[in-house]
Structures are given as structure tokens and as C-alpha cells.
Design a protein around this motif. Sequence first.
Motif, PDB file in Angstrom:
ATOM      1  N   HIS A   3     -25.881 -18.566  38.064  1.00  0.00           N
ATOM      2  CA  HIS A   3     -26.566 -18.517  36.777  1.00  0.00           C
ATOM      3  C   HIS A   3     -27.667 -19.587  36.765  1.00  0.00           C
ATOM      4  O   HIS A   3     -27.441 -20.708  37.227  1.00  0.00           O
ATOM      5  CB  HIS A   3     -25.542 -18.775  35.668  1.00  0.00           C
ATOM      6  N   PRO A   4     -28.859 -19.274  36.229  1.00  0.00           N
ATOM      7  CA  PRO A   4     -29.940 -20.271  36.225  1.00  0.00           C
ATOM      8  C   PRO A   4     -29.584 -21.551  35.473  1.00  0.00           C
ATOM      9  O   PRO A   4     -30.019 -22.637  35.855  1.00  0.00           O
ATOM     10  CB  PRO A   4     -31.121 -19.548  35.586  1.00  0.00           C
ATOM     11  N   LEU A   5     -28.776 -21.460  34.411  1.00  0.00           N
ATOM     12  CA  LEU A   5     -28.369 -22.671  33.697  1.00  0.00           C
ATOM     13  C   LEU A   5     -27.496 -23.541  34.594  1.00  0.00           C
ATOM     14  O   LEU A   5     -27.628 -24.768  34.591  1.00  0.00           O
ATOM     15  CB  LEU A   5     -27.644 -22.340  32.395  1.00  0.00           C
ATOM     16  N   ARG A   6     -26.631 -22.914  35.359  1.00  0.00           N
ATOM     17  CA  ARG A   6     -25.781 -23.690  36.270  1.00  0.00           C
ATOM     18  C   ARG A   6     -26.649 -24.433  37.291  1.00  0.00           C
ATOM     19  O   ARG A   6     -26.429 -25.618  37.550  1.00  0.00           O
ATOM     20  CB  ARG A   6     -24.774 -22.783  36.972  1.00  0.00           C
ATOM     21  N   GLN A   7     -27.629 -23.739  37.851  1.00  0.00           N
ATOM     22  CA  GLN A   7     -28.525 -24.390  38.811  1.00  0.00           C
ATOM     23  C   GLN A   7     -29.237 -25.569  38.153  1.00  0.00           C
ATOM     24  O   GLN A   7     -29.374 -26.645  38.753  1.00  0.00           O
ATOM     25  CB  GLN A   7     -29.549 -23.388  39.345  1.00  0.00           C
ATOM     26  N   HIS A   8     -29.683 -25.373  36.917  1.00  0.00           N
ATOM     27  CA  HIS A   8     -30.388 -26.419  36.180  1.00  0.00           C
ATOM     28  C   HIS A   8     -29.490 -27.644  35.962  1.00  0.00           C
ATOM     29  O   HIS A   8     -29.909 -28.778  36.203  1.00  0.00           O
ATOM     30  CB  HIS A   8     -30.849 -25.829  34.840  1.00  0.00           C
ATOM     31  N   ASP A  17     -16.578 -23.790  39.118  1.00  0.00           N
ATOM     32  CA  ASP A  17     -16.746 -22.527  38.391  1.00  0.00           C
ATOM     33  C   ASP A  17     -16.113 -22.617  37.008  1.00  0.00           C
ATOM     34  O   ASP A  17     -16.700 -22.149  36.020  1.00  0.00           O
ATOM     35  CB  ASP A  17     -16.116 -21.367  39.167  1.00  0.00           C
ATOM     36  N   GLU A  18     -14.940 -23.236  36.921  1.00  0.00           N
ATOM     37  CA  GLU A  18     -14.252 -23.365  35.643  1.00  0.00           C
ATOM     38  C   GLU A  18     -15.052 -24.237  34.669  1.00  0.00           C
ATOM     39  O   GLU A  18     -15.133 -23.930  33.477  1.00  0.00           O
ATOM     40  CB  GLU A  18     -12.842 -23.950  35.834  1.00  0.00           C
ATOM     41  N   GLU A  19     -15.610 -25.320  35.177  1.00  0.00           N
ATOM     42  CA  GLU A  19     -16.414 -26.191  34.313  1.00  0.00           C
ATOM     43  C   GLU A  19     -17.637 -25.443  33.775  1.00  0.00           C
ATOM     44  O   GLU A  19     -17.967 -25.533  32.591  1.00  0.00           O
ATOM     45  CB  GLU A  19     -16.854 -27.443  35.069  1.00  0.00           C
ATOM     46  N   PHE A  20     -18.305 -24.691  34.661  1.00  0.00           N
ATOM     47  CA  PHE A  20     -19.486 -23.968  34.188  1.00  0.00           C
ATOM     48  C   PHE A  20     -19.106 -22.897  33.168  1.00  0.00           C
ATOM     49  O   PHE A  20     -19.797 -22.726  32.157  1.00  0.00           O
ATOM     50  CB  PHE A  20     -20.296 -23.349  35.325  1.00  0.00           C
ATOM     51  N   ASP A  21     -18.022 -22.201  33.395  1.00  0.00           N
ATOM     52  CA  ASP A  21     -17.570 -21.195  32.425  1.00  0.00           C
ATOM     53  C   ASP A  21     -17.292 -21.848  31.065  1.00  0.00           C
ATOM     54  O   ASP A  21     -17.621 -21.293  30.015  1.00  0.00           O
ATOM     55  CB  ASP A  21     -16.318 -20.470  32.925  1.00  0.00           C
ATOM     56  N   PHE A  22     -16.699 -23.036  31.096  1.00  0.00           N
ATOM     57  CA  PHE A  22     -16.418 -23.781  29.865  1.00  0.00           C
ATOM     58  C   PHE A  22     -17.736 -24.149  29.161  1.00  0.00           C
ATOM     59  O   PHE A  22     -17.877 -23.973  27.942  1.00  0.00           O
ATOM     60  CB  PHE A  22     -15.606 -25.043  30.191  1.00  0.00           C
ATOM     61  N   ILE A  23     -18.702 -24.621  29.932  1.00  0.00           N
ATOM     62  CA  ILE A  23     -20.014 -24.985  29.378  1.00  0.00           C
ATOM     63  C   ILE A  23     -20.683 -23.761  28.770  1.00  0.00           C
ATOM     64  O   ILE A  23     -21.136 -23.787  27.621  1.00  0.00           O
ATOM     65  CB  ILE A  23     -20.911 -25.601  30.478  1.00  0.00           C
ATOM     66  N   LEU A  24     -20.752 -22.696  29.537  1.00  0.00           N
ATOM     67  CA  LEU A  24     -21.434 -21.486  29.086  1.00  0.00           C
ATOM     68  C   LEU A  24     -20.797 -20.928  27.815  1.00  0.00           C
ATOM     69  O   LEU A  24     -21.494 -20.350  26.973  1.00  0.00           O
ATOM     70  CB  LEU A  24     -21.438 -20.440  30.207  1.00  0.00           C
ATOM     71  N   GLY A  25     -19.512 -21.141  27.648  1.00  0.00           N
ATOM     72  CA  GLY A  25     -18.817 -20.698  26.442  1.00  0.00           C
ATOM     73  C   GLY A  25     -19.308 -21.382  25.169  1.00  0.00           C
ATOM     74  O   GLY A  25     -19.035 -20.910  24.064  1.00  0.00           O
ATOM     75  N   HIS A  26     -20.034 -22.471  25.310  1.00  0.00           N
ATOM     76  CA  HIS A  26     -20.583 -23.188  24.156  1.00  0.00           C
ATOM     77  C   HIS A  26     -21.986 -22.702  23.789  1.00  0.00           C
ATOM     78  O   HIS A  26     -22.567 -23.154  22.796  1.00  0.00           O
ATOM     79  CB  HIS A  26     -20.612 -24.688  24.438  1.00  0.00           C
ATOM     80  N   PHE A  27     -22.555 -21.829  24.612  1.00  0.00           N
ATOM     81  CA  PHE A  27     -23.910 -21.316  24.406  1.00  0.00           C
ATOM     82  C   PHE A  27     -23.869 -19.874  23.917  1.00  0.00           C
ATOM     83  O   PHE A  27     -22.897 -19.162  24.131  1.00  0.00           O
ATOM     84  CB  PHE A  27     -24.699 -21.356  25.727  1.00  0.00           C
ATOM     85  N   ALA A  28     -24.947 -19.453  23.304  1.00  0.00           N
ATOM     86  CA  ALA A  28     -25.162 -18.052  22.929  1.00  0.00           C
ATOM     87  C   ALA A  28     -26.574 -17.677  23.374  1.00  0.00           C
ATOM     88  O   ALA A  28     -27.399 -18.543  23.654  1.00  0.00           O
ATOM     89  CB  ALA A  28     -24.997 -17.868  21.427  1.00  0.00           C
ATOM     90  N   THR A  29     -26.833 -16.390  23.429  1.00  0.00           N
ATOM     91  CA  THR A  29     -28.134 -15.881  23.860  1.00  0.00           C
ATOM     92  C   THR A  29     -28.874 -15.296  22.667  1.00  0.00           C
ATOM     93  O   THR A  29     -28.269 -14.714  21.777  1.00  0.00           O
ATOM     94  CB  THR A  29     -27.939 -14.766  24.923  1.00  0.00           C
ATOM     95  N   THR A  30     -30.179 -15.451  22.668  1.00  0.00           N
ATOM     96  CA  THR A  30     -31.025 -14.813  21.663  1.00  0.00           C
ATOM     97  C   THR A  30     -32.314 -14.364  22.334  1.00  0.00           C
ATOM     98  O   THR A  30     -32.731 -14.935  23.342  1.00  0.00           O
ATOM     99  CB  THR A  30     -31.324 -15.752  20.472  1.00  0.00           C
ATOM    100  N   LYS A  31     -32.919 -13.344  21.761  1.00  0.00           N
ATOM    101  CA  LYS A  31     -34.214 -12.856  22.236  1.00  0.00           C
ATOM    102  C   LYS A  31     -35.199 -12.924  21.081  1.00  0.00           C
ATOM    103  O   LYS A  31     -34.826 -12.688  19.926  1.00  0.00           O
ATOM    104  CB  LYS A  31     -34.110 -11.415  22.742  1.00  0.00           C
ATOM    105  N   ARG A  32     -36.439 -13.257  21.406  1.00  0.00           N
ATOM    106  CA  ARG A  32     -37.502 -13.287  20.395  1.00  0.00           C
ATOM    107  C   ARG A  32     -38.720 -12.566  20.969  1.00  0.00           C
ATOM    108  O   ARG A  32     -38.996 -12.653  22.159  1.00  0.00           O
ATOM    109  CB  ARG A  32     -37.903 -14.723  20.037  1.00  0.00           C
ATOM    110  N   ALA A 116     -18.179 -34.413  24.122  1.00  0.00           N
ATOM    111  CA  ALA A 116     -16.913 -35.134  23.928  1.00  0.00           C
ATOM    112  C   ALA A 116     -15.865 -34.659  24.936  1.00  0.00           C
ATOM    113  O   ALA A 116     -15.057 -35.453  25.422  1.00  0.00           O
ATOM    114  CB  ALA A 116     -16.400 -34.936  22.504  1.00  0.00           C
ATOM    115  N   ALA A 117     -15.886 -33.380  25.258  1.00  0.00           N
ATOM    116  CA  ALA A 117     -14.880 -32.812  26.169  1.00  0.00           C
ATOM    117  C   ALA A 117     -15.233 -32.998  27.641  1.00  0.00           C
ATOM    118  O   ALA A 117     -14.343 -32.980  28.495  1.00  0.00           O
ATOM    119  CB  ALA A 117     -14.714 -31.319  25.879  1.00  0.00           C
ATOM    120  N   MET A 118     -16.514 -33.180  27.945  1.00  0.00           N
ATOM    121  CA  MET A 118     -16.957 -33.206  29.339  1.00  0.00           C
ATOM    122  C   MET A 118     -17.976 -34.309  29.570  1.00  0.00           C
ATOM    123  O   MET A 118     -19.134 -34.181  29.202  1.00  0.00           O
ATOM    124  CB  MET A 118     -17.617 -31.862  29.682  1.00  0.00           C
TER     125      MET A 118
END
Length: 187
Positions: A3-8, A17-32, A116-118
Motif C-alpha cells: 500500500h502506498p501509505l505503508r511505503q510512505h 503487516d499487523e501494525e499496518f493493518d491497525f494503522i490503516l483501520g484508523h483511516f478512511a477514504t474520500t474522493k473529491r 497513544a497506542a503506537m
Amino acid sequence: MSHPLRQHIEDIVSLTDEEFDFILGHFATTKRRKHQFLVQEGQVVDKEFWILKGCLKSYFVDDAGKEHILQFGMENWWITDYESFVKQTPSKISIDCIEDSELLYITFENREKLTAAMHKMERFWAKKSKMGRIALQNRILSLLKNSSKERYNLLLEQYPALFQRVPKKMIAAYLGVSRETLSRLND
């Protein structure tokens, strides 16, 4: 493919992988869509955006109606009104899309929970914040000490792709010059 966010993030801290999944779970996607606002002046901003695809600008309009561009944002860049985001006060700037855009965002509450968690994410955002302050300091110094031509050449050297994606009048507003002056600099 990662995932590009993981690379960033992994440019600064390594992740499982588990840490990134946890991080990504805090984000949402939007399009404009092109010309659609992400942030409007006066709105309280509770999201920080990471650009997956597209080009955006943050700006304010002075009392005379002149637009002043503070920042452009392209893929892998963060953008928001940080004062409004952190202090939960009305935004002093607007952010809108120069192109159709796809973004990830994290709310202020989720960012606080995640840091706080990470501790890795706390380190990541601390480093991003430091780099942002350095970039801002360099921009201010450039505005104070460099000629219009020098600012133009520096922007062209640092971000050549920007000139293919952004109208000349916006480049002029970012550099603090008129469109006519920009045309002379371009010669």
C-alpha cells in the motif's frame, strides 16, 4: 504490492503487516472532484488528509479578493489547516482540488488514539512535523531573500511535475507575483 501509505510510513519507521493493518483501520477514504472543496475558510477541520491521487491547493483570499496560495499538495503529501486541526478553531484557509483527487484521511480523534497506542506512529508524525517546519522555514526565507526569478527556478527545480499540473496563474499566486511577471520569468 505494498500500500502506498505503508511505503510512505516505512520511509521513517518499519511496520509489520499487523501494525499496518491497525494503522490503516484508523483511516478512511474520500474522493473529491476538480474544484471541490476539502476545507472551507471558517469551518472547523477535524481531518488530516494524505493524497493518494490528485493535486490540491491550500490558500486564503485577502480583503482585496486576491488569492494567496500557501501550499500545493500532490501524491504522498499531507494537507490540512493544521491550526484548525490541532486547536479545533475555525479554519483561516481553504483547500480545494486542482484535479480529481482520492485521499485517505484520519480524524483528530483517531490520530490521537493511534499515537497513544503506537509509539512508532508518534515518531512518524514527529518526524513529518519537523520536516514540515523545515520546509516552511525554507519557504519563508525564499520569499524574504530570493528574487522572483530565483523563487521560480527553485520551485521548478524542486517540483517540475507541478508545472505540468497547475495553471500558471496558480504558480504566480504561490510565488507572490503577477501572471505577467511569471510570463517574463518563464522566458
